[in-house]
Design an enzyme around this catalytic site. Structure first.
Site: not given
Length: 480
Positions: A37-41, A86, A120, A122, A124, A143, A177, A225, A311, A405, A408, A423, A429
């Protein structure tokens, strides 16, 4: 502005729009996002900034004017009673204070006039609308593009806690949701051989099934909601009470706040609770409580002016460190690994994180039972950033790094100039031998296609390979 710069900006704008549309289809239609989501934002923000600089780029068909994605052709279509918009995102405290200031300015409120904000978590999950006519569930939809959604009526009926009849005579759409709890997700993924990447994808994929019997076999939950049109109540908080009275599930963490300080205090409280919640949340939603004020403020093309999604920090999450175990590598290095209460970070469920070495544990004062801040470094390797000392339990205990270890039993020795403890068992081992075999077939070495790590482990457990040479002695019937 030189023509060349504008043409270059146009090319960037069109490329961004194409990339965002691709991710919208993956998220809304296929329930299989490729990015967090962060990369999309970030992509959305870049597109919006280009439109601010070049207003002529924005048209009625621009992505910034649209909600979600077109409904899949696999489903029948259902038109919403009113658009499902949205909500605009905010990431910093300034975004929230600016939101409150805009409300005051738009409504022309005096400085001493109170603005109540309904808050409220959010969730996911996957947004839905359920239409009731004469008190009976008549239709349900995703939606979709905000105006028209996919028909999931029979699927939504399989959620046992969603009423099929309510004590209300008119025609209304209940909006909410759908989500899946962490425990239910883990059980489902075990049953489905790790089919789903995270609870959101599992919930969305389960609800958007062509066969409602498949949906019925999946453990789905929801929170309601909103309702369209309003029941007749004057505020959001009264509407939530009405929804609960009619038998709908509402989030007990919803809260009415009277000022910015209360909003921020609640944000921090919910963020701190996030690791212990049984479901994923990625922020808070703030809504003007009074419906008459909501109506006066109205909406932009895709977002209402009276709501904001605040967010949580990108790619980070809080969770509880339940244990520390030791993994032994091919060079004998003992690497501590945190066993975590499962949490979604950047769209992936994380249950393990590297602690690097014993110095790292000591430096960050990491203890078993601590609440920790987790992030995915480079969006790949989970690591612990810090301990939330304010939430340290009295039962939290320090970890004593082993001097032998765990595989062994050989001595684990740390040289003066090294951070790692190793080890000394070498080829006696098993852990080191298996890791060396994995490395032998990897891309960095012999690159033996089709002979992955799990196959190596299986062949080792079956006693078919003990050394690299054994790989070349495997017979066809053994491979089969």
């Amino acid at each position: 502005m030189p023509l060349f710069d504008k043409e270059k900006a146009r090319d960037e704008y069109e490329a961004l729009a194409k990339e965002i549309a691709h991710h919208d289809r993956l998220y809304y239609q296929n329930d299989a996002p490729e990015i967090s989501d962060a990369e999309y934002d970030i992509l959305r923000k870049k597109l919006e900034k280009l439109e601010e600089k070049y207003p002529e780029f924005k048209t009625a068909d621009s992505l910034t004017q649209k909600v979600g994605a077109a409904p899949s052709s696999k489903f029948d279509k259902v038109q919403h009673l009113a658009p499902m918009l949205s909500i605009a995102n905010g990431f910093a405290r300034e975004d929230v204070t600016d939101f409150i200031d805009r409300i005051r300015k738009f409504l022309g409120l005096a400085d001493d006039e109170k603005v109540e904000i309904f808050t409220e978590p959010k969730i996911d999950g996957l947004s839905f609308s359920a239409r009731y006519v004469g008190g009976k569930l008549a239709a349900a939809a995703t939606r979709g593009d905000g105006v028209t959604g996919e028909d999931i009526t029979e699927n939504i009926r399989t959620i046992k806690t969603l009423p099929v009849e309510i004590d209300f005579a008119g025609e209304v759409e209940i909006r909410g949701e759908v989500y899946m709890t962490h425990a239910d997700f883990a059980s489902l993924n075990e049953r489905e051989d790790g089919k789903f990447a995270n609870p959101r994808n599992a919930a969305a994929g389960s609800l958007r099934q062509l066969d409602a019997n498949v949906t019925a076999s999946r453990p789905l939950n929801y929170f309601a909601y909103n309702v369209v049109p309003e029941f007749g109540e004057a505020t959001q908080v009264d509407t939530i009470k009405k929804l609960k009275k009619l038998g709908f599930q509402t989030n007990p963490l919803n809260k009415l706040c009277s000022n910015v300080d209360e909003i921020f205090a609640n944000y921090e409280e919910i963020y701190a609770k996030r690791p212990t919640l049984p479901y994923d949340i990625d922020g808070m939603v703030y809504k003007v409580n009074r419906f008459d004020w909501q109506r006066r403020m109205g909406a932009l093309a895709r977002t209402p002016r009276w709501a904001l999604a605040h967010k949580f920090p990108a790619q980070q999450a809080k969770t509880v460190l339940e244990d520390i175990i030791i993994q032994v590598g091919r060079t004998g290095a003992l690497t501590p690994v945190a066993v975590l209460k499962p949490v979604t970070v950047g769209g992936v469920v994380v249950q393990r994180a590297t602690l690097h070495n014993e110095d790292e544990i000591e430096r960050k004062d990491i203890r078993i039972g601590d609440t920790v801040v987790l992030q995915r470094a480079g969006d790949v390797i989970p690591q612990i950033v810090e301990v939330d000392l304010a939430q340290r339990a009295a039962s939290a205990r320090k970890y004593k790094f082993p001097s032998t270890c765990p595989v062994c039993g050989s001595d684990a020795v740390r040289e003066e100039d090294e951070a790692a403890r190793r080890c000394v068992g070498g080829l006696i081992c098993e852990a080191q031998v298996v890791e060396r075999l994995k490395h032998f077939v990897s891309r960095q070495a012999f690159d033996i296609e089709g002979l992955g790590e799990q196959n190596i482990i299986n062949f080792w457990n079956d006693g078919l390979i003990k050394t690299p040479a054994d790989i070349f002695r495997l017979k066809r019937e053994q491979l089969l």
